[in-house]
Design an enzyme around this catalytic site. Structure first.
Site, PDB file in Angstrom:
ATOM      1  N   LYS A 174      -2.923  -7.871  19.407  1.00 39.17           N
ATOM      2  CA  LYS A 174      -2.380  -6.590  19.860  1.00 39.17           C
ATOM      3  C   LYS A 174      -1.812  -6.786  21.261  1.00 39.17           C
ATOM      4  O   LYS A 174      -2.544  -6.848  22.244  1.00 39.17           O
ATOM      5  CB  LYS A 174      -3.436  -5.483  19.914  1.00 39.17           C
ATOM      6  N   GLU A 249     -10.654 -11.657  30.631  1.00 38.43           N
ATOM      7  CA  GLU A 249      -9.959 -12.077  31.852  1.00 38.43           C
ATOM      8  C   GLU A 249      -9.454 -10.799  32.488  1.00 38.43           C
ATOM      9  O   GLU A 249      -8.533 -10.161  31.988  1.00 38.43           O
ATOM     10  CB  GLU A 249      -8.823 -13.053  31.516  1.00 38.43           C
ATOM     11  N   CYS A 283      -3.031 -11.012  38.396  1.00 43.04           N
ATOM     12  CA  CYS A 283      -4.456 -10.767  38.643  1.00 43.04           C
ATOM     13  C   CYS A 283      -5.029 -11.715  39.682  1.00 43.04           C
ATOM     14  O   CYS A 283      -6.021 -11.394  40.340  1.00 43.04           O
ATOM     15  CB  CYS A 283      -5.238 -10.859  37.337  1.00 43.04           C
ATOM     16  N   GLU A 383      -7.697  -3.214  43.187  1.00 47.47           N
ATOM     17  CA  GLU A 383      -6.556  -4.036  42.786  1.00 47.47           C
ATOM     18  C   GLU A 383      -5.299  -3.164  42.766  1.00 47.47           C
ATOM     19  O   GLU A 383      -5.160  -2.282  41.926  1.00 47.47           O
ATOM     20  CB  GLU A 383      -6.808  -4.645  41.405  1.00 47.47           C
TER      21      GLU A 383
END
Length: 481
Positions: A174, A249, A283, A383
């Site tokens: 997906k 992750e 990231c 973040e």
């Protein structure tokens, strides 16, 4: 406008059980350029059934057979590289040079490295010299559900699909519903490579529907997810009901420690460029720059100049500029965090809120640098996922390590120093899955992943293969029937 509403299930393009169309937006002009369909739990059921059926034979293939398929995949991928580059540039706003040289080409890079890892991997071995009758066997875990993000689409698709298939697993993919076009191209590449029906399946959809159905599905043996920590927690909770393996992750807030014994100008320019690469949507971006106080003022000035020299441009234009961020939602989040940095007392030295000069549409963000940041500020803890750098002064090595580790994340760390002894010492104390010294790059096949809320497991090389394998111990191996 492109219409790509079918899913790839059991070796063929298949209409959704219940069509639910979604427009795909070009972040450079905020206009739709394609239409996909969002899937449902019924589509997941079909894909899982195909993958389970295919697993029975695919799991028994030899290493040599799987290598042959991966070689065909690599050749087909290279042939479609221009199509892949264009898809990525249009769907997520990557400048065409970056889309070609990094975003798309990294897929071929990973396929090639997994071919090497598969050739070298030891699937069976004796336990030890003192236990010669014990055999350790690594076997494919089964059907794997793979959920990939929008920011480095082919990096993540190939880091999941390729090792899973190399290990003998079958998969249901997906991709992100806001950047799905590159994965549709990838499914076409898989079809061209001729993998057996059901080995690779792809269902488009959103997280709450398709992602949730995959995570809970009793026919899926493992979930591999890349994305936000919030969504990773949701996948883990849903997967717990069937006690399936989960690898994650997730996010990062990576420190870049700049000591006074380094080339300050080179180190800071390199750090700013890395933070702003891919418009800050990585990231492992070094978004917190920790600078020794004796060189702090100099570093802030270099960072200001580097930010002001960073060009923002249209993704379709050639060059080394940065493009827009992915969506209106992401744009608004970044604007809110820049405003929070100002309100909390950080010193804005470059950029700020609003679009860059010359842009009145598109999700373009001004390259932004904050100085005098305290590590408890939101811009130091959350973040941002945009071109925003937070600069924090420190006095001692111990203080730098403490600030660097004061984060819920632990994906990557960066160290700039002229002392190899210090580099090694500090690298060992950073609570992160990866550390890069003095601008070095990670080598082919190195493990990618982090500590703490940055995730579980490692992707890449032999570690990527191991994530998709079970370990079986067989005693009495050499004793005869």
């Amino acid at each position: 406008m492109l219409r790509k509403t079918d899913f790839f299930i059991d070796g063929r393009w298949t209409a959704p059980v219940t069509p639910r169309e979604l427009e795909v937006i070009n972040p450079a002009d905020e206009q739709p350029f394609a239409v996909i369909s969002l899937g449902s739990a019924a589509d997941v059921d079909k894909a899982v059934a195909a993958a389970r059926k295919a697993f029975e034979s695919w799991s028994l293939t030899s290493r040599e057979e799987r290598l042959e398929y991966l070689e065909k995949l690599l050749a087909a991928y290279k042939k479609r590289l221009p199509d892949m580059s264009q898809a990525i540039s249009t769907e997520m706003g990557a400048p065409i040079k970056l889309a070609t040289e990094s975003q798309a080409s990294v897929g071929a890079y990973h396929i090639k490295n997994f071919i090497r890892a598969l050739k070298e991997f030891e699937f069976e071995h004796q336990l030890s010299d003192i236990a010669p009758n014990d055999r350790i066997v690594h076997e494919p875990i089964g059907v794997c559900g793979l959920i990939t993000p929008w920011n480095w689409p082919m990096n993540q698709v190939t880091l999941k699909v390729v090792p899973a298939l190399a290990a003998g697993c079958t998969v249901v993919l997906k991709p992100s519903e806001i950047a799905p076009m590159s994965s549709i191209v990838f499914a076409e590449i898989m079809e061209e490579a001729g993998f057996p029906a059901g080995v690779f399946n792809m269902v488009n959809g959103d997280g709450p529907t398709v992602g949730e159905a995959m995570s809970r599905h009793p026919g899926i043996d493992m979930m591999s997810f890349t994305g936000s920590t919030r969504a990773g927690i949701a996948v883990t909770k849903a997967a717990a009901e069937t006690v399936k393996r989960v690898t994650l992750e997730l996010g990062g807030k990576s420190p870049n420690i700049v000591f006074a014994d380094t080339d300050v100008t080179a180190a800071v320019k390199r750090g700013v460029a890395h933070c702003f690469e891919n418009t800050g949507q990585s990231c492992n971006a070094p978004t917190r720059m920790l600078v020794q106080r004796s060189i702090y003022d100099q570093a802030v000035e270099v960072a200001r100049e580097a930010a002001e020299e960073t060009r923002v441009g249209n993704p379709s234009e050639d060059g080394d500029h940065i493009g827009p961020v992915i969506s209106a939602l992401q744009f608004d989040k970044i604007q809110g965090l820049i405003e929070a940095g100002i309100k909390e007392g950080a010193r804005l030295v470059a950029g700020g809120t609003g679009r860059p000069e010359g842009f009145n549409r598109g999700y373009f963000v001004r390259p932004t640098v904050f100085a005098d940041v305290s590590n408890d500020m939101r811009i130091a803890q959350e973040e941002v996922f945009g071109p925003v750098l937070a600069m924090i002064p420190f006095d001692t090595e111990e203080e730098a390590i403490a600030i660097a580790n004061d984060t819920p994340y632990g994906l990557s760390g960066y160290i700039q120093t002229g002392s190899q002894e210090r580099a090694h010492r500090v690298a060992r104390r950073l609570r992160s899955g990866m550390v890069q010294l003095n601008g070095s790059s990670r080598g082919p096949g190195s493990p990618f992943g982090g500590y703490k809320q940055s995730g579980l497991g490692r992707e890449g090389g032999k570690w990527g293969l191991e994530d998709f394998l079970e370990v079986k111990s067989i005693s009495g191996w050499n004793t005869g029937a």
